[in-house]
Design an enzyme around this catalytic site. Structure first.
Site, PDB file in Angstrom:
ATOM      1  N   SER A 150      33.770  11.277  23.885  1.00 29.86           N
ATOM      2  CA  SER A 150      33.490  10.178  23.371  1.00 29.86           C
ATOM      3  C   SER A 150      34.628   9.855  22.337  1.00 29.86           C
ATOM      4  O   SER A 150      35.749   9.598  22.781  1.00 29.86           O
ATOM      5  CB  SER A 150      32.395  10.498  22.496  1.00 29.86           C
ATOM      6  OG  SER A 150      31.852   9.112  21.892  1.00 29.86           O
ATOM      7  N   ASP A 245      26.330   3.611  30.273  1.00 32.68           N
ATOM      8  CA  ASP A 245      27.021   3.859  28.900  1.00 32.68           C
ATOM      9  C   ASP A 245      27.692   2.558  28.742  1.00 32.68           C
ATOM     10  O   ASP A 245      28.637   1.693  29.443  1.00 32.68           O
ATOM     11  CB  ASP A 245      28.048   4.883  29.195  1.00 32.68           C
ATOM     12  CG  ASP A 245      28.663   5.212  27.965  1.00 32.68           C
ATOM     13  OD1 ASP A 245      28.412   4.747  26.878  1.00 32.68           O
ATOM     14  OD2 ASP A 245      29.903   6.198  27.839  1.00 32.68           O
ATOM     15  N   HIS A 275      25.396   7.858  27.787  1.00 35.83           N
ATOM     16  CA  HIS A 275      26.284   8.367  27.027  1.00 35.83           C
ATOM     17  C   HIS A 275      26.094   9.670  26.390  1.00 35.83           C
ATOM     18  O   HIS A 275      24.996   9.836  26.096  1.00 35.83           O
ATOM     19  CB  HIS A 275      26.801   7.420  25.595  1.00 35.83           C
ATOM     20  CG  HIS A 275      27.901   7.731  24.876  1.00 35.83           C
ATOM     21  ND1 HIS A 275      29.186   7.382  25.303  1.00 35.83           N
ATOM     22  CD2 HIS A 275      28.035   8.230  23.883  1.00 35.83           C
ATOM     23  CE1 HIS A 275      30.138   7.899  24.373  1.00 35.83           C
ATOM     24  NE2 HIS A 275      29.350   8.373  23.413  1.00 35.83           N
TER      25      HIS A 275
END
Length: 304
Positions: A150, A245, A275
């Site tokens: 991320s 996501d 995610h």
């Protein structure tokens, strides 16, 4: 959210993420890895890192007789919240199974007084420090990879770009559900619109990340790997994309840009995954397959 509210939320959320009960979601560490905290003395600050080393009984040696291990420098996700502990499952497995030394950077989190350049500097400075002190860390400086998730994948991608400019030869970069664009177009991708309210990441959270990451007067393109001036000659990349996501198209576009620049990039999509799924093996059935692919990719790169 005020600065005080952000600090209170962050403290409560990080306490939750390190609690024993969260192991049901984040997974149990591999018993073949030893885990501890260490500190890096960096310019102007001391930075904690969570270190994962293969257990001695695995035959990698100890003390002066220990074999030099490859290094995987990891950066956890979260942006304005998060801790290296949430990635114990994947990092301990990598340390035990590659085997390798995994150093996870407890970078400064996004806040009004620590925007994205601070976190990016933490990632790069930690990488540079460990490689320059390779003998102390018992690592092979010629076998180094970066790995992030991320916002941590954004920091890792920026570190890979800086490594190219500094002539630090990385073997690989692994970018899991990466943030690749923090410009004003960050939220304009089809995947952001389609999965705006996914279970593990929402558009309001992304707006907060953007506000904290890029303060007034900062060039967001300089902090966006997707807009880097040159991506030529970088370490081969594995870009892991969960399809459900909001950031899925960030990863897809970045893999395309790497390939267009001549840098090998493998795009691996995981249908119906959300995610941060790699950090949630207790609830994400696709996490194990992703871990196996990441391990295989790094082993091939670091064993060359």
């Amino acid at each position: 959210m005020t600065a005080e509210e952000l600090a209170a939320f962050r403290e409560a959320e990080n306490r939750r993420r390190v609690s024993p009960a969260m192991r049901a979601i984040t997974g149990m560490p591999d018993p073949g890895a030893e885990i501890d905290w260490q500190w890096l003395d960096l310019p102007g600050r001391r930075l904690p890192v969570r270190v994962y080393r293969p257990a001695r009984e695995r035959g990698v040696g100890s003390g002066d007789q220990a074999a030099a291990l490859p290094l995987a420098l990891h950066v956890h996700g979260g942006g304005f919240v998060g801790t290296a502990v949430q990635s114990d499952w994947i990092n301990s497995h990598l340390a035990a199974q590659l085997p390798a030394l995994v150093v996870s950077v407890e970078h400064r989190l996004l806040a009004p007084d620590t925007p994205l350049p601070a976190a990016a500097d933490d990632g790069w400075d930690a990488l540079d420090h460990v490689v320059r002190h390779a003998t102390d860390w018992r690592i092979d400086p010629a076998r180094v990879a970066v790995f992030g998730e991320s916002c941590g994948a954004l920091i890792s991608a920026l570190a890979a770009i800086r490594a190219g400019k500094a002539d630090l030869q990385l073997r690989a970069q692994v970018l899991v559900n990466p943030v690749a664009d923090v410009t004003r177009t960050m939220l304009d991708y089809p995947s952001v619109i389609e999965h705006a309210h996914s279970p593990t990441l929402t558009v309001p959270q992304l707006r907060l990340v953007h506000r904290l990451a890029v303060p007034s007067g900062t060039d967001p393109r300089a902090l966006s790997p997707l807009y880097a001036e040159s991506l030529t000659g970088l370490a081969p990349a594995l870009v892991v994309v969960p399809t459900h996501d909001p950031l899925a198209d960030h990863g897809r576009r970045y893999a395309e840009r790497l390939r267009a620049a001549g840098t090998p990039a493998r795009l691996s999509e995981f249908p119906k995954a959300t995610h941060a799924f790699v950090s949630m093996p207790g609830v994400a059935p696709q996490a194990e397959a992703a871990r196996a692919e990441i391990t295989s990719f790094l082993r091939e790169a670091l064993d060359r």
